[in-house]
Design a protein around this motif. Structure first.
Motif, short mmCIF file in Angstrom:
data_model
loop_
_atom_site.label_atom_id
_atom_site.label_comp_id
_atom_site.label_asym_id
_atom_site.label_seq_id
_atom_site.Cartn_x
_atom_site.Cartn_y
_atom_site.Cartn_z
N ARG A 92 44.96 35.26 46.82
CA ARG A 92 45.01 36.95 47.20
C ARG A 92 46.03 37.63 46.38
O ARG A 92 45.78 38.76 46.03
CB ARG A 92 45.01 37.28 48.51
CG ARG A 92 44.60 38.53 49.00
CD ARG A 92 43.23 38.94 48.71
NE ARG A 92 42.75 40.23 49.38
CZ ARG A 92 41.75 40.91 49.26
NH1 ARG A 92 40.95 40.27 48.24
NH2 ARG A 92 41.40 42.02 49.94
N GLU A 156 47.61 39.84 52.77
CA GLU A 156 46.59 39.01 52.44
C GLU A 156 45.21 39.47 53.16
O GLU A 156 44.28 38.90 52.65
CB GLU A 156 46.75 37.41 52.97
CG GLU A 156 47.94 36.80 52.28
CD GLU A 156 48.19 35.50 52.77
OE1 GLU A 156 47.22 34.65 52.72
OE2 GLU A 156 49.48 35.19 53.25
N ARG A 184 39.38 39.33 40.99
CA ARG A 184 38.95 38.18 41.63
C ARG A 184 38.51 36.87 40.99
O ARG A 184 38.84 35.75 41.18
CB ARG A 184 37.88 38.46 42.85
CG ARG A 184 38.29 39.24 44.06
CD ARG A 184 37.16 39.44 45.10
NE ARG A 184 36.46 38.00 45.42
CZ ARG A 184 35.10 38.11 45.60
NH1 ARG A 184 34.57 39.10 45.88
NH2 ARG A 184 34.78 36.77 46.12
#
Length: 318
Positions: A92, A156, A184
């Motif tokens: 993350r 996170e 991502r």
């Protein structure tokens, strides 16, 4: 009573000019065919000439979608991700770091920006991020970003744009969200959570750019240490490829993920692909897979490496 004069009669619509319309359709169709043919000829000639792809680019795939970066952007993404992995931060953190750098600088280490902002993260000396010279060092600026991020409680579980804004204090706090999916995809690949999904389409290494074997290995070793905190286990001529103009660096990536050596190995292997333009890598081996620069993709290897082991082969001058 005088009658008002009627206005002129409305003109009768002209009959459509069918021959003209048909001619236009034919011209458009012919133009489209010519355009496709031109693209095909350009691509075909490029392949026949052996000059590599028309457009060099790198790709990370996630959930069936491809997310592209230029080789320069991919090289910087490898540093941003590698730094997080070396620091033991979660994926993350890498996603947030990449989204921030994409918004602030398009993942290019630029020496200008709004007011006194510079570098990958457009940090400002006047805001206490360091000197301009320090911030222009991407290693320094990346670590400076993470130094602040890890102090954000619960980052996170925060939305990417909120976490990034808490660190950056941007005038456009929602802008980071647009880069989340691309970030991502690249974070998942460069942290080893997605495997065999990152590749680069690159031209061949030019003869004039090839280095002597020791110098070529030093480039790989230097980047391994800078980005991932790893040292090569061995560095020697690669006899398996039967190519005297190549040299292989073997890496033990286990320290990156002691509980899951394969994840550390894939993080390192895909880092090696993302940095291949800079290191002149032509082959990367991990597990039972091999990435070949000539093929711009991953293929089954003829043997399986030990867990955590990665081999990076570079072109060298004969």
């Amino acid at each position: 009573m005088a009658l008002l004069a009627a206005g002129p009669p409305a003109p009768t619509p002209a009959a459509p000019r069918r021959p003209v319309r048909r001619a236009l359709k034919y011209l458009v169709a012919i133009g489209s065919v010519c355009a496709v043919a031109t693209v095909g000829v350009v691509v075909g000639l490029n392949r026949l000439s052996g000059g590599g792809p028309v457009t060099e680019r790198c790709t990370a795939e996630l959930d069936g979608s491809d997310w592209f970066l230029s080789p320069d952007q991919a090289d910087n993404a490898a540093l941003v991700a590698g730094t997080a992995v070396a620091r033991g931060l979660p994926a993350r953190a890498t996603t947030i770091g990449l989204a921030t750098a994409l918004q602030e600088s398009k993942l290019i280490n630029i020496d200008h920006g709004d007011r006194d902002s510079v570098g990958l993260f457009q940090q400002r000396p006047s805001q206490g991020w360091g000197t301009a010279e320090q911030i222009m060092d991407p290693v320094y600026s990346t670590n400076a970003f993470y130094d602040v991020l890890v102090k954000v409680e619960g980052y996170e579980d925060m939305a990417v744009t909120d976490a990034a804004q808490t660190v950056q204090r941007s005038a456009y706090p929602q802008a980071y969200a647009q880069h989340e999916m691309r970030s991502r995809a690249w974070a998942s690949a460069l942290t080893g959570n997605s495997r065999g999904v990152l590749s680069c389409e690159l031209g061949p290494v030019a003869d004039a750019d090839q280095k002597a074997p020791d110098a070529a290995r030093d480039v790989v070793a230097g980047r391994l240490g800078r980005d991932l905190g790893l040292a090569p286990a061995t560095a020697q001529a690669d006899t398996s490829r039967q190519d005297p103009a190549s040299s292989t660096v073997t890496v033990d990536a286990t320290p990156l993920s002691p509980d899951d050596p394969e994840r550390g190995a894939w993080a390192t292997a895909q880092w090696a692909v993302a940095t291949a333009q800079a290191t002149q890598a032509v082959e990367v081996r991990v597990s039972d897979q091999v990435w070949l620069r000539d093929e711009a993709g991953w293929l089954p290897a003829d043997s399986r490496l030990a867990p955590g082991e990665v081999r990076i082969t570079v072109d060298v001058a004969e």
